[in-house]
Design a protein around this motif. Sequence first.
Motif, short mmCIF file in Angstrom:
data_model
loop_
_atom_site.label_atom_id
_atom_site.label_comp_id
_atom_site.label_asym_id
_atom_site.label_seq_id
_atom_site.Cartn_x
_atom_site.Cartn_y
_atom_site.Cartn_z
N CYS A 39 0.90 -1.14 0.00
CA CYS A 39 -0.04 0.06 0.07
C CYS A 39 0.79 1.16 0.14
O CYS A 39 1.82 1.19 0.62
CB CYS A 39 -1.00 -0.07 1.33
N HIS A 83 0.16 4.00 1.18
CA HIS A 83 0.02 4.75 2.31
C HIS A 83 1.20 4.52 3.44
O HIS A 83 2.14 5.22 3.33
CB HIS A 83 -1.52 4.76 3.13
N LEU A 84 1.24 3.40 4.14
CA LEU A 84 2.14 3.30 5.12
C LEU A 84 2.68 1.84 4.86
O LEU A 84 3.54 1.28 5.61
CB LEU A 84 1.73 3.20 6.43
N GLY A 85 2.47 1.23 3.59
CA GLY A 85 3.06 -0.18 3.27
C GLY A 85 2.41 -1.27 3.66
O GLY A 85 3.08 -2.40 3.75
N CYS A 86 1.26 -1.27 4.25
CA CYS A 86 0.57 -2.57 4.49
C CYS A 86 0.27 -3.22 3.22
O CYS A 86 0.36 -2.79 2.19
CB CYS A 86 -0.74 -2.17 5.31
N CYS A 132 -6.98 -2.03 1.17
CA CYS A 132 -6.03 -2.13 2.36
C CYS A 132 -6.81 -2.10 3.82
O CYS A 132 -7.48 -0.94 3.93
CB CYS A 132 -5.13 -1.22 2.25
N CYS A 187 -5.73 -1.66 6.69
CA CYS A 187 -5.11 -0.97 7.59
C CYS A 187 -5.84 0.46 7.76
O CYS A 187 -5.95 0.86 9.12
CB CYS A 187 -3.66 -0.56 7.33
N HIS A 188 -6.03 1.15 6.71
CA HIS A 188 -6.59 2.38 6.85
C HIS A 188 -7.69 2.86 5.84
O HIS A 188 -8.12 3.84 5.65
CB HIS A 188 -5.72 3.74 6.72
N GLY A 189 -8.22 1.60 5.22
CA GLY A 189 -9.20 1.65 4.13
C GLY A 189 -8.96 2.28 2.72
O GLY A 189 -9.94 2.72 1.97
N SER A 190 -7.72 1.96 2.24
CA SER A 190 -7.26 2.64 1.08
C SER A 190 -8.07 1.35 -0.09
O SER A 190 -7.83 0.25 0.23
CB SER A 190 -6.07 2.81 0.83
N PRO A 194 -6.65 7.52 2.22
CA PRO A 194 -5.14 7.74 2.80
C PRO A 194 -4.13 7.47 1.63
O PRO A 194 -3.04 8.17 1.67
CB PRO A 194 -5.11 6.82 3.81
S1 FES Z 1 -1.41 1.46 4.90
FE1 FES Z 1 -2.76 0.87 3.48
S2 FES Z 1 -4.49 2.50 3.93
FE2 FES Z 1 -2.74 2.98 5.26
#
Ligand code: FES
Length: 196
Positions: free
Chosen positions: A122, A124-127, A150, A152-155, A168
């Motif tokens: 991802c 955003h933060l790599g999830c 994703c 983690c934060h819904g991307s 995000p």
């Molecule tokens: S790491 Fe994927 S939405 Fe934040």
Amino acid sequence: MSEAGLNRRHLLTVATSVAGAVGVGFAAVPFLASWKPSARAQALGAPVEVDISKLDAGVMVRVKWRGKPVWILRRDAGMLEALPAVVSELSDPDSDKSEQPDYAKNATRSIRPEVLVVIGNCTHLGCAPIERFDVGAEDLGGDWPGGFFCPCHGSKFDLAGRVYAGVPAPTNLPIPPHRFIGDNLILIGDDTGVSA
Ligand code: FES
């Protein structure tokens, strides 16, 4: 010097030379070893060959390249039809702000329309997003056309790894360098000779 003394001196010289040669030999091994790529370095950097002959339409396979997850999705006809339908909902539909080789900066973000090769981190933060190919999934809005989510934060990303607006993650999932070296053989990490 007596003959015995000369012989002893000769012996000492030979012994020193041998010891010196052995010493050089020991010293040379680490030096040479440092020039040979370690198995770990090869695993981290070498291109990865992937046979997709058994990959059915609509199915994805995961491999590792340079420690990163690379996904290869053989898109079916319905998945390809979904790509233009979601353009208005995307943040970077033309991949202007995203990372991909020039030959993948197109409507399908791929060399062959049906085969997507994308890095599964991802932006955003790599999830690790998960594949959500279940069209109409209620938890993704009911009109979900299939893509990647994703948790983690819904991307959300479409079936070309393009990010939806309002989530995000700032950019599309990256496309790694790659090329086809056969009808069903892909080399990930090497795109020698591929042009846009
Ligand atoms: S790491 Fe994927 S939405 Fe934040």
